[in-house]
Design a protein around this motif. Sequence first.
Motif, PDB file in Angstrom:
ATOM      1  N   ASN A  61      12.528  -2.501 -21.116  1.00 55.10           N
ATOM      2  CA  ASN A  61      12.185  -3.100 -22.414  1.00 55.10           C
ATOM      3  C   ASN A  61      12.742  -4.505 -22.520  1.00 55.10           C
ATOM      4  O   ASN A  61      13.733  -4.833 -21.857  1.00 55.10           O
ATOM      5  CB  ASN A  61      12.777  -2.265 -23.565  1.00 55.10           C
ATOM      6  N   VAL A  62      12.148  -5.308 -23.389  1.00 54.55           N
ATOM      7  CA  VAL A  62      12.644  -6.646 -23.687  1.00 54.55           C
ATOM      8  C   VAL A  62      12.870  -6.706 -25.201  1.00 54.55           C
ATOM      9  O   VAL A  62      11.996  -7.132 -25.953  1.00 54.55           O
ATOM     10  CB  VAL A  62      11.635  -7.733 -23.234  1.00 54.55           C
ATOM     11  N   PRO A  63      14.068  -6.266 -25.671  1.00 52.72           N
ATOM     12  CA  PRO A  63      14.313  -6.199 -27.109  1.00 52.72           C
ATOM     13  C   PRO A  63      14.498  -7.559 -27.776  1.00 52.72           C
ATOM     14  O   PRO A  63      14.268  -7.700 -28.959  1.00 52.72           O
ATOM     15  CB  PRO A  63      15.591  -5.365 -27.219  1.00 52.72           C
ATOM     16  N   THR A  69      16.464  -4.538 -21.143  1.00 57.28           N
ATOM     17  CA  THR A  69      17.197  -3.270 -21.045  1.00 57.28           C
ATOM     18  C   THR A  69      16.396  -2.296 -20.187  1.00 57.28           C
ATOM     19  O   THR A  69      15.170  -2.336 -20.170  1.00 57.28           O
ATOM     20  CB  THR A  69      17.439  -2.621 -22.433  1.00 57.28           C
ATOM     21  N   ILE A  70      17.145  -1.466 -19.473  1.00 55.21           N
ATOM     22  CA  ILE A  70      16.526  -0.418 -18.662  1.00 55.21           C
ATOM     23  C   ILE A  70      17.161   0.898 -19.093  1.00 55.21           C
ATOM     24  O   ILE A  70      18.382   1.055 -18.988  1.00 55.21           O
ATOM     25  CB  ILE A  70      16.772  -0.635 -17.159  1.00 55.21           C
ATOM     26  N   ILE A 101      21.046   0.201 -19.122  1.00 57.72           N
ATOM     27  CA  ILE A 101      21.565  -0.973 -18.428  1.00 57.72           C
ATOM     28  C   ILE A 101      21.011  -2.198 -19.151  1.00 57.72           C
ATOM     29  O   ILE A 101      19.797  -2.335 -19.314  1.00 57.72           O
ATOM     30  CB  ILE A 101      21.140  -0.982 -16.946  1.00 57.72           C
ATOM     31  N   MET A 102      21.923  -3.074 -19.588  1.00 58.77           N
ATOM     32  CA  MET A 102      21.511  -4.297 -20.286  1.00 58.77           C
ATOM     33  C   MET A 102      21.641  -5.476 -19.336  1.00 58.77           C
ATOM     34  O   MET A 102      22.638  -5.593 -18.610  1.00 58.77           O
ATOM     35  CB  MET A 102      22.384  -4.515 -21.524  1.00 58.77           C
ATOM     36  N   LEU A 103      20.617  -6.322 -19.330  1.00 54.67           N
ATOM     37  CA  LEU A 103      20.611  -7.510 -18.477  1.00 54.67           C
ATOM     38  C   LEU A 103      20.520  -8.759 -19.353  1.00 54.67           C
ATOM     39  O   LEU A 103      19.423  -9.163 -19.741  1.00 54.67           O
ATOM     40  CB  LEU A 103      19.425  -7.469 -17.516  1.00 54.67           C
TER      41      LEU A 103
END
Length: 187
Positions: A61-63, A69-70, A101-103
Amino acid sequence: MSDEIEIDTDDLLRRMEGAMSALKTEFASLRTGRASGAMLDPVVVDAYGSPTPINQVGTVNVPEPRMVTINVWDKGLVNKVEKAIRESGLGINPQTNGTIIMLPIPELNEERRRELSKVAAQYAESARVAIRNVRRDGMDQVKKAKASGMSEDDVKFWENEVQELTNRQIALVDKALESKQAEIMQV
């Protein structure tokens, strides 16, 4: 034009468009300072004994504009996904919170933007080479047809058709490169 000898321009176009779609996929994997789920497409995780794309082990996702985020479905794969991202060369440091997991996507500096712009140019040149190879195949078909009795006028016509097809596809590659480089250099 003779009816019995024709060059398959549809096949040539399909192959040239294949090079173009490969270029778009490569462009999507380039990081531009904005978050994109596609930037994780080239990253594979060793899951269950085989290399698996990240989007097949969790939800990407792209919040927000600078965060990807994964949500990893299998808790046992979280560390493997994190390790694959670290080793991918994307320059992103993953942060883990349970199975998520946040990137955070860092701002690109000027030097990195120039590097990415050069990489985009290399991808575009590869696509141009692929298109020119398809053009060469088309011209070889024309030569074979000429050897089997195609008239000079038809040979000229088909050579022009193949060249026009090539020019249009190369122009599309150049346009895509221009827009990608503008996107990369945008602060």
